[in-house]
Design an enzyme around this catalytic site. Structure first.
Site, PDB file in Angstrom:
ATOM      1  N   PRO A   1       0.788  -1.224   0.000  1.00 11.86           N
ATOM      2  CG  PRO A   1      -0.077  -1.077   2.145  1.00 11.86           C
ATOM      3  CD  PRO A   1       0.538  -2.049   1.194  1.00 11.86           C
TER       4      PRO A   1
ATOM      5  NE  ARG B   1       3.965   6.717   1.512  1.00 13.97           N
ATOM      6  CZ  ARG B   1       4.234   5.501   1.960  1.00 13.97           C
ATOM      7  NH1 ARG B   1       4.765   4.589   1.167  1.00 13.97           N
ATOM      8  NH2 ARG B   1       3.987   5.197   3.205  1.00 13.97           N
TER       9      ARG B   1
ATOM     10  CE1 TYR C   1       8.897   5.177   2.503  1.00 16.48           C
ATOM     11  CE2 TYR C   1       7.399   7.039   2.681  1.00 16.48           C
ATOM     12  CZ  TYR C   1       7.882   5.836   3.162  1.00 16.48           C
ATOM     13  OH  TYR C   1       7.352   5.286   4.305  1.00 16.48           O
TER      14      TYR C   1
ATOM     15  CG  ASN D   1       8.409  -1.894   0.496  1.00 19.32           C
ATOM     16  OD1 ASN D   1       7.793  -1.985   1.563  1.00 19.32           O
ATOM     17  ND2 ASN D   1       9.044  -0.786   0.138  1.00 19.32           N
TER      18      ASN D   1
ATOM     19  CG  HIS E   1       5.137  -1.988  10.196  1.00 18.93           C
ATOM     20  ND1 HIS E   1       6.452  -2.377  10.234  1.00 18.93           N
ATOM     21  CD2 HIS E   1       5.077  -0.946   9.303  1.00 18.93           C
ATOM     22  CE1 HIS E   1       7.154  -1.598   9.413  1.00 18.93           C
ATOM     23  NE2 HIS E   1       6.341  -0.734   8.845  1.00 18.93           N
TER      24      HIS E   1
ATOM     25  CG  ASP F   1      -0.200 -17.166   8.520  1.00 18.13           C
ATOM     26  OD1 ASP F   1       0.846 -17.249   9.193  1.00 18.13           O
ATOM     27  OD2 ASP F   1      -1.338 -17.180   9.035  1.00 18.13           O
TER      28      ASP F   1
ATOM     29  CD  GLU G   1      10.821  -7.391   5.967  1.00 10.97           C
ATOM     30  OE1 GLU G   1      11.137  -8.481   6.488  1.00 10.97           O
ATOM     31  OE2 GLU G   1      10.338  -6.445   6.611  1.00 10.97           O
TER      32      GLU G   1
ATOM     33  CG  HIS H   1      11.072  -2.175   4.836  1.00 10.29           C
ATOM     34  ND1 HIS H   1       9.717  -2.107   4.635  1.00 10.29           N
ATOM     35  CD2 HIS H   1      11.305  -3.355   5.455  1.00 10.29           C
ATOM     36  CE1 HIS H   1       9.159  -3.189   5.129  1.00 10.29           C
ATOM     37  NE2 HIS H   1      10.087  -3.962   5.630  1.00 10.29           N
TER      38      HIS H   1
ATOM     39  CB  SER I   1      12.412   4.750   4.973  1.00  6.30           C
ATOM     40  OG  SER I   1      11.420   3.894   5.520  1.00  6.30           O
TER      41      SER I   1
ATOM     42  NE  ARG J   1       6.811   4.685   9.832  1.00 11.43           N
ATOM     43  CZ  ARG J   1       5.719   4.771   9.070  1.00 11.43           C
ATOM     44  NH1 ARG J   1       5.386   3.787   8.267  1.00 11.43           N
ATOM     45  NH2 ARG J   1       4.952   5.853   9.105  1.00 11.43           N
TER      46      ARG J   1
END
Ligand code: DQA
Length: 141
Positions: A12, A20, A25, A75, A81, A88, A99, A101, A103, A112
């Site tokens: 999202p 944004r 970012y 991501n 979080h 799952d 994974e 991120h 930032s 976070r």
């Protein structure tokens, strides 16, 4: 040798990259950066991009590709979080997850700092901006 099949899945609000909170970012849209990545790895990787703001659509996509792809670069945005369901889904498929991120979440708000994704990922890349996606792809080569 056949090309690796790798998907980048963004959760999202990551459709707003470039607009944004650019101080966090950056100014580049993900679509622009995706073209750079596709070109860079075109000889070795079949690279696909999927983004959704909906938890269930992210889970459906993981189920769809999670038994045939070589890698998932994920991501999950804020679902990182919150989402046991996404955790799952990752645990339930065969394709390994890295994974990412953009930032450094550990320099930010306490909420976070915890990830439901990390436990079921082969590794985590945090805080290197969009380059983190590039680093993640390299881990599958
Ligand atoms: C993020 C960090 C998350 O905490 C946040 O909710 C995001 C983006 C990152 O890439 O830095 O949407 O996953």
């Amino acid at each position: 040798m056949s090309k690796k099949k790798i998907i980048i899945i963004n959760g999202p609000n990551l459709n707003l990259l470039g607009k944004r909170e650019p101080e966090i970012y950056g100014h580049q849209t993900f679509e622009q950066y995706f073209e750079v990545l596709k070109d860079k790895y075109s000889d070795r990787v079949d690279l696909v991009y999927f983004q959704s703001n909906h938890e269930g659509f992210l889970i459906d996509k993981i189920h769809e590709i999670g038994f045939s792809y070589d890698g998932i670069v994920l991501n999950a945005g804020a679902f990182t979080h919150t989402s046991i369901a996404l955790a799952d889904a990752i645990a339930g498929v065969k394709t390994p997850v890295v994974e990412v991120h953009i930032s450094n979440v550990h320099k930010r708000e306490e909420f976070r700092h915890h990830s439901y994704i990390s436990k079921n990922s082969i590794g985590i890349i945090i805080g290197f901006g969009l380059r983190g996606y590039d680093f993640a792809i390299q881990t599958y080569l």
